[in-house]
Design an enzyme around this catalytic site. Structure first.
Site, PDB file in Angstrom:
ATOM      1  N   ASP A   5       0.863  -1.179   0.000  1.00 48.11           N
ATOM      2  CA  ASP A   5       0.000   0.000   0.000  1.00 48.11           C
ATOM      3  C   ASP A   5       0.905   1.237   0.000  1.00 48.11           C
ATOM      4  O   ASP A   5       2.104   1.134   0.270  1.00 48.11           O
ATOM      5  CB  ASP A   5      -0.869  -0.059   1.261  1.00 48.11           C
ATOM      6  CG  ASP A   5      -1.612   1.225   1.514  1.00 48.11           C
ATOM      7  OD1 ASP A   5      -2.304   1.706   0.599  1.00 48.11           O
ATOM      8  OD2 ASP A   5      -1.483   1.765   2.637  1.00 48.11           O
ATOM      9  N   ASP A   7      -0.135   5.158   1.070  1.00 51.17           N
ATOM     10  CA  ASP A   7      -0.302   6.102   2.187  1.00 51.17           C
ATOM     11  C   ASP A   7      -0.430   5.370   3.527  1.00 51.17           C
ATOM     12  O   ASP A   7      -1.264   4.485   3.689  1.00 51.17           O
ATOM     13  CB  ASP A   7      -1.536   6.980   1.952  1.00 51.17           C
ATOM     14  CG  ASP A   7      -1.419   7.770   0.656  1.00 51.17           C
ATOM     15  OD1 ASP A   7      -0.307   8.217   0.326  1.00 51.17           O
ATOM     16  OD2 ASP A   7      -2.444   7.922  -0.034  1.00 51.17           O
TER      17      ASP A   7
HETATM   18 MG   LIG Z   1      -2.836   3.083   3.614  1.00 50.46          MG
END
Ligand SMILES: [Mg+2]
Ligand SMILES: [Zn+2]
Length: 161
Positions: A5, A7
């Site tokens: 992922d 952020d």
């Molecule tokens: Mg995230």
């Protein structure tokens, strides 16, 4: 193959969208940890929801600038991503916005050699981990306070006795 992922996992989570390279705050240890994965022979695939592209909060040019910054920051440690998979859609309008599995399925289709049971997803939210688990992958959760990306990667690469 290791899915990651963006952020909250590679860069510090901040309110709203990251719209400028200067706003991308790569977390300490992340470039070195990606380098460890690269050196171990793992393909590293970024999977990220960017609904701002659908709402107009984020332009494609801004996203390219932000991802260029990420690539540049990783390169300072000799690290690289093998692919960047983005969901640019609005909620409910596609099959790829996490927690739906489309981004993972796209990457797996391009890597027919990859065995899903040997893939790992690293993320900071349930929405990252649920689709990966549904496909039969292992998952590992990053937490800025208690389990950094670097710690998670080192644990993944630790030989099992
Ligand atoms: Mg995230
Ligand atoms: Zn999508």
């Amino acid at each position: 193959m290791v899915f990651v992922d963006r952020d909250g996992t590679l860069n510090r989570h901040r309110p709203g969208y990251v719209t400028r390279g200067d706003d991308l705050d790569v977390l300490p240890g992340v470039p070195a940890a990606v380098r460890l994965l690269n050196d171990a022979g793992c393909r590293v695939v970024l999977v990220t929801n960017q609904r701002g592209l659908a709402t107009g909060a984020l332009t494609e040019a801004q996203l390219v600038e932000v991802h260029q910054r990420l690539v540049d920051d990783l390169a300072t440690a000799g690290a690289h991503l093998d692919a960047i998979q983005v969901c640019p859609h609005q909620v409910g309008e596609c099959g790829c916005r996490k927690p739906l599995p489309g981004l993972f399925e796209q990457a797996l289709r391009r890597a027919p050699w990859a065995r899903v049971g040997r893939c790992v997803m690293v993320g900071d939210q349930d929405t990252d981990l649920v689709p990966a688990q549904g496909l039969g992958m292992r998952t590992a959760r990053v937490d800025e306070a208690s389990a950094t990306f670097e710690e998670v990667v080192r644990a993944l690469l630790m030989p099992t006795i």
